[in-house]
Scaffold this motif. Structure first.
Motif, PDB file in Angstrom:
ATOM      1  N   GLY A 136      25.129  56.668  48.880  1.00  0.00           N
ATOM      2  CA  GLY A 136      26.002  56.633  47.712  1.00  0.00           C
ATOM      3  C   GLY A 136      25.619  55.534  46.749  1.00  0.00           C
ATOM      4  N   TYR A 137      25.245  54.366  47.283  1.00  0.00           N
ATOM      5  CA  TYR A 137      24.816  53.275  46.407  1.00  0.00           C
ATOM      6  C   TYR A 137      23.583  53.687  45.597  1.00  0.00           C
ATOM      7  N   LEU A 138      22.609  54.285  46.274  1.00  0.00           N
ATOM      8  CA  LEU A 138      21.363  54.658  45.598  1.00  0.00           C
ATOM      9  C   LEU A 138      21.606  55.685  44.500  1.00  0.00           C
ATOM     10  N   ILE A 139      22.451  56.677  44.781  1.00  0.00           N
ATOM     11  CA  ILE A 139      22.737  57.693  43.768  1.00  0.00           C
ATOM     12  C   ILE A 139      23.456  57.069  42.573  1.00  0.00           C
ATOM     13  N   ALA A 140      24.436  56.198  42.838  1.00  0.00           N
ATOM     14  CA  ALA A 140      25.158  55.546  41.742  1.00  0.00           C
ATOM     15  C   ALA A 140      24.206  54.736  40.868  1.00  0.00           C
ATOM     16  N   GLN A 142      20.943  55.200  40.499  1.00  0.00           N
ATOM     17  CA  GLN A 142      20.075  56.098  39.752  1.00  0.00           C
ATOM     18  C   GLN A 142      20.807  56.749  38.583  1.00  0.00           C
ATOM     19  N   CYS A 143      22.112  56.918  38.722  1.00  0.00           N
ATOM     20  CA  CYS A 143      22.893  57.597  37.681  1.00  0.00           C
ATOM     21  C   CYS A 143      23.516  56.622  36.688  1.00  0.00           C
ATOM     22  N   GLY A 144      22.972  55.407  36.606  1.00  0.00           N
ATOM     23  CA  GLY A 144      23.343  54.511  35.520  1.00  0.00           C
ATOM     24  C   GLY A 144      24.328  53.414  35.840  1.00  0.00           C
ATOM     25  N   ALA A 145      24.653  53.194  37.111  1.00  0.00           N
ATOM     26  CA  ALA A 145      25.668  52.195  37.453  1.00  0.00           C
ATOM     27  C   ALA A 145      25.258  50.801  36.993  1.00  0.00           C
ATOM     28  N   GLN A 146      26.196  50.105  36.398  1.00  0.00           N
ATOM     29  CA  GLN A 146      26.076  48.680  36.112  1.00  0.00           C
ATOM     30  C   GLN A 146      27.059  47.878  36.958  1.00  0.00           C
ATOM     31  N   ILE A 147      28.048  48.586  37.500  1.00  0.00           N
ATOM     32  CA  ILE A 147      29.048  47.959  38.356  1.00  0.00           C
ATOM     33  C   ILE A 147      29.493  48.998  39.378  1.00  0.00           C
ATOM     34  N   ILE A 392      14.045  49.589  58.240  1.00  0.00           N
ATOM     35  CA  ILE A 392      15.020  50.269  57.382  1.00  0.00           C
ATOM     36  C   ILE A 392      15.221  49.490  56.084  1.00  0.00           C
ATOM     37  N   MET A 393      15.242  48.167  56.176  1.00  0.00           N
ATOM     38  CA  MET A 393      15.374  47.344  54.977  1.00  0.00           C
ATOM     39  C   MET A 393      14.201  47.583  54.026  1.00  0.00           C
ATOM     40  N   ASP A 394      13.002  47.696  54.576  1.00  0.00           N
ATOM     41  CA  ASP A 394      11.839  47.984  53.737  1.00  0.00           C
ATOM     42  C   ASP A 394      12.008  49.318  53.013  1.00  0.00           C
ATOM     43  N   ALA A 395      12.539  50.313  53.725  1.00  0.00           N
ATOM     44  CA  ALA A 395      12.774  51.617  53.101  1.00  0.00           C
ATOM     45  C   ALA A 395      13.798  51.500  51.974  1.00  0.00           C
ATOM     46  N   TRP A 396      14.844  50.722  52.192  1.00  0.00           N
ATOM     47  CA  TRP A 396      15.864  50.493  51.163  1.00  0.00           C
ATOM     48  C   TRP A 396      15.255  49.873  49.906  1.00  0.00           C
ATOM     49  N   LEU A 397      14.426  48.865  50.092  1.00  0.00           N
ATOM     50  CA  LEU A 397      13.811  48.197  48.949  1.00  0.00           C
ATOM     51  C   LEU A 397      12.889  49.147  48.188  1.00  0.00           C
ATOM     52  N   GLU A 398      12.146  49.976  48.918  1.00  0.00           N
ATOM     53  CA  GLU A 398      11.282  50.949  48.254  1.00  0.00           C
ATOM     54  C   GLU A 398      12.107  51.986  47.497  1.00  0.00           C
ATOM     55  N   ASP A 399      13.229  52.400  48.074  1.00  0.00           N
ATOM     56  CA  ASP A 399      14.101  53.353  47.374  1.00  0.00           C
ATOM     57  C   ASP A 399      14.652  52.748  46.089  1.00  0.00           C
ATOM     58  N   LEU A 400      15.041  51.487  46.138  1.00  0.00           N
ATOM     59  CA  LEU A 400      15.534  50.831  44.927  1.00  0.00           C
ATOM     60  C   LEU A 400      14.459  50.818  43.844  1.00  0.00           C
TER      61      LEU A 400
END
Length: 657
Positions: A136-140, A142-147, A392-400
């Motif tokens: 959910g964080y990643l989708i938010a 990608q969809c323009g979240a600032q907060i 898993i943390m490495d995967a998270w950073l790459e996704d970001l």
């Protein structure tokens, strides 16, 4: 045909129609995510404000409220294995008043839909895991979240909107910083919002006594021109986030807790720690990297562990964690407290050691990503999470990175000013003793002192909360002290067992005329607090490059008579002598008020240490002992125009004292 995943902002009128659609159907008018073209995916909706939750329940009142806020927040709901398959249908059938505008804010991802996302982290997220919220964080983002606002489906927002502060705050908006004291790296933030005997989940139980005795409320004025409030944790009334041990030991308080709504927000200063959770939390863009929830810990540990390691790196980018008043009511979903306690095992056994490790950790890596990777590996080597977490943390950073997130830069801490840049201030006030009603005497005394000295004056309140009974409830007295805005530092503490080391051959008691002997140990607490307050002032000088010329000792329950000015020449020159009031009843010095050069005042303030030797006359009477002791070491002048403890507010039904 390749599998196509519908990620539609479901409008309530179309849910039944959507449920009948299959791959290959005519999907004209809907938005898609092509699993083979994730890099070209266009978000169905965009926005800068997003709510992210995960749920295994049917839509709750909290969900309906999120969809009907006055400000257009978009809502992402991440389903899991136990989430009802007809969740969306149930949402419409129980919310007939929902508008099309509110329904257009919802993005619901079933477990099946999540499997077609192309995030690297997906392969590491097990079913039945709270860490699926990472999607959910990643989708938010990608969809323009600032907060991003995090919550649970049992937290009811109390107003029509989600309260949060801007990410850049001035001292008027954020007046206080919490700091840890001598024996612990932690603060109990619940105490500063009116509940010193409740602690948040993740707070190490072995630190409770240290915190309570050193200062369960320890705040200083925020002197930063701008505070970067990148993470904002707001509290929850009724059933706040506490651990299972508290719930089992204090069952009658659960569902009845109300935090102080008048307490201004509080930031934690660097290297001061507090648990924070995912239940009523606002994160600004600069801290999105820290949304990652660990996967290899248990459900009751993951968000607390996240909060601790994020705090350590937040300081490296100049950010702060702040806490604010309660803005939700939690009507908690059913839990087994015994199962919760088992799930919290790591919190009870490792929270303190984990934070000690984080406080001692450092890195010279020039990038935030590099430091995150380095810290993740060191946490694993320290035994605080499994090595799998590093992968898993490495995967998270790459996704970001793949969705275009921009990591903030490392900010070097400011260089300490040279000794030639020391700021001179006229005086520091040490106000000690029992917590009384601030407005009854201290407000007037403070004004009178400021009128009679030229220059800047800082006030240090160092007050005991141990006197429970009195004509005014303790909670009222403590609230007045917490909300008093003219102090530089405020510390509220519980009395501890103290031993000044008096030789066993010395009888520590004194006798007033016509009264029975009075044991001196009741007086020890007062002398100990003077010593502590003096050290507090000296530490503050060193840390902030300040030099106080004078130190004033006062009580907050005393209405002192004073001369027209303390800026005098001759024998009453406060720059050369300690000025004290006479004692009306005994041949000694009134110990309720004094002022003089800060170096000379060390003898007055630190006489607690002198009890390690018997006085020559073995007289422990407070006023007599003070007179004899000061005459041995320093210059003292009695000023008959000043009053001291003898003029304290009298005890009585209408008086706080």
């Amino acid at each position: 045909m390749s599998l196509i995943l519908i990620i539609k902002i479901y409008s309530y009128g179309n849910i039944e129609k959507l449920s009948s659609l299959k791959t290959g159907s005519n999907l004209s008018g809907f938005s898609f995510w092509n699993s083979e073209q994730a890099s070209t995916y266009q978000c169905p909706i965009r926005g800068d404000k997003w709510i992210v939750i995960t749920t295994i329940h049917y839509p709750t009142p909290a969900i309906h409220k999120f969809l009907n806020l006055t400000t257009p927040w978009n809502l992402i709901v991440i389903a899991d294995r136990k989430t009802p398959s007809d969740w969306l249908h149930h949402l419409t059938s129980h919310n007939s008043s929902a508008s099309s505008s509110s329904s257009s804010r919802l993005l619901f991802l079933s477990l099946q839909q999540q499997q077609s996302l192309r995030f690297r982290i997906l392969q590491h997220l097990p079913h039945g895991s709270y860490a699926r919220k990472n999607l959910g964080y990643l989708i938010a983002i990608q969809c323009g979240a600032q907060i991003i606002f995090e919550s649970d489906d049992d937290n009811l927002v109390e107003t029509g909107d989600i309260f949060h502060l801007p990410k850049l705050l001035r001292p008027q908006q954020l007046p206080w910083l919490a700091f840890h004291r001598q024996r612990s790296l932690f603060v109990n933030i619940y105490a500063s919002f009116g509940h010193p005997h409740i602690w948040p989940r993740g707070f190490p139980l072995e630190q409770l006594r240290n915190i309570t005795e050193d200062g369960w409320h320890s705040l200083r004025q925020n002197q930063q021109n701008i505070t970067r409030a990148y993470i904002q944790q707001y509290l929850a009334d009724l059933d706040p986030d506490v651990d299972a041990i508290y719930r089992l030991a204090h069952p009658m308080t659960i569902g009845r807790v109300l935090f102080d709504r008048d307490q201004p927000p509080i930031a934690l200063e660097p290297f001061t720690f507090s648990p924070y959770n995912t239940q009523n939390t606002v994160t600004h863009y600069e801290a999105f990297w820290g949304l990652y929830l660990p996967v290899t810990t248990t459900f009751r540990v993951c968000d607390i562990w996240r909060g601790y390691w994020v705090q350590r790196l937040l300081w490296d980018i100049g950010g702060h964690l702040i806490f604010g008043r309660s803005t939700v009511e939690q009507v908690r979903n059913s839990h087994s407290y015994i199962e919760d306690m088992d799930d919290e095992y790591q919190l009870y056994h490792q929270s303190a050691s984990f934070v000690r490790f984080l406080a001692s950790w450092s890195s010279s890596n020039p990038s935030l990503v590099g430091r995150i990777r380095e810290l993740a590996r060191d946490i694993s080597r320290g035994g605080f999470w499994k090595w799998k977490e590093v992968e898993i943390m490495d995967a998270w950073l790459e996704d970001l990175r793949s969705i275009g997130y921009k990591f903030p830069p490392i900010i070097k801490p400011p260089q300490k000013l040279p000794s030639t840049a020391v700021k001179q201030k006229r005086a520091a006030i040490c106000a000690t003793g029992i917590t009384e009603c601030i407005s009854e005497a201290w407000t007037t005394t403070y004004i009178n002192l400021r009128q009679r000295l030229h220059g800047e004056i800082d006030t240090f309140l160092f007050l005991s909360s141990s006197l429970k009974r009195g004509p005014v409830p303790l909670a009222t007295r403590l609230k007045q002290a917490r909300l008093y805005m003219n102090s530089t530092v405020t510390i509220l503490y519980e009395d501890r067992d103290i031993n000044p080391g008096i030789p066993p051959t010395c009888n520590p008691e004194f006798q007033l005329p016509k009264y029975a002997p009075i044991p001196v140990p009741n007086y020890f607490q007062q002398l100990w607090s003077l010593n502590e307050c003096y050290d507090l002032v000296r530490e503050y000088e060193q840390r902030f490059n300040i030099r106080y010329q004078l130190l004033i000792r006062s009580r907050i329950d005393t209405l002192n008579r004073m001369p027209e000015t303390f800026e005098r020449d001759g024998i009453h020159n406060v720059n050369k002598t300690i000025i004290v009031p006479p004692h009306r009843y005994f041949s000694g010095i009134d110990d309720g008020f004094a002022l003089g050069p800060i170096e000379l005042m060390s003898h007055y303030m630190k006489r607690w240490l002198s009890f390690r030797q018997c006085p020559p006359d073995r007289n422990f009477h407070p006023e007599t002992y003070l007179k004899n002791y000061l005459n041995r070491f320093t210059n003292v002048t009695i000023d008959h125009t000043i009053s001291g403890a003898a003029d304290a507010i009298p005890h009585g039904h209408n008086n706080c004292h």
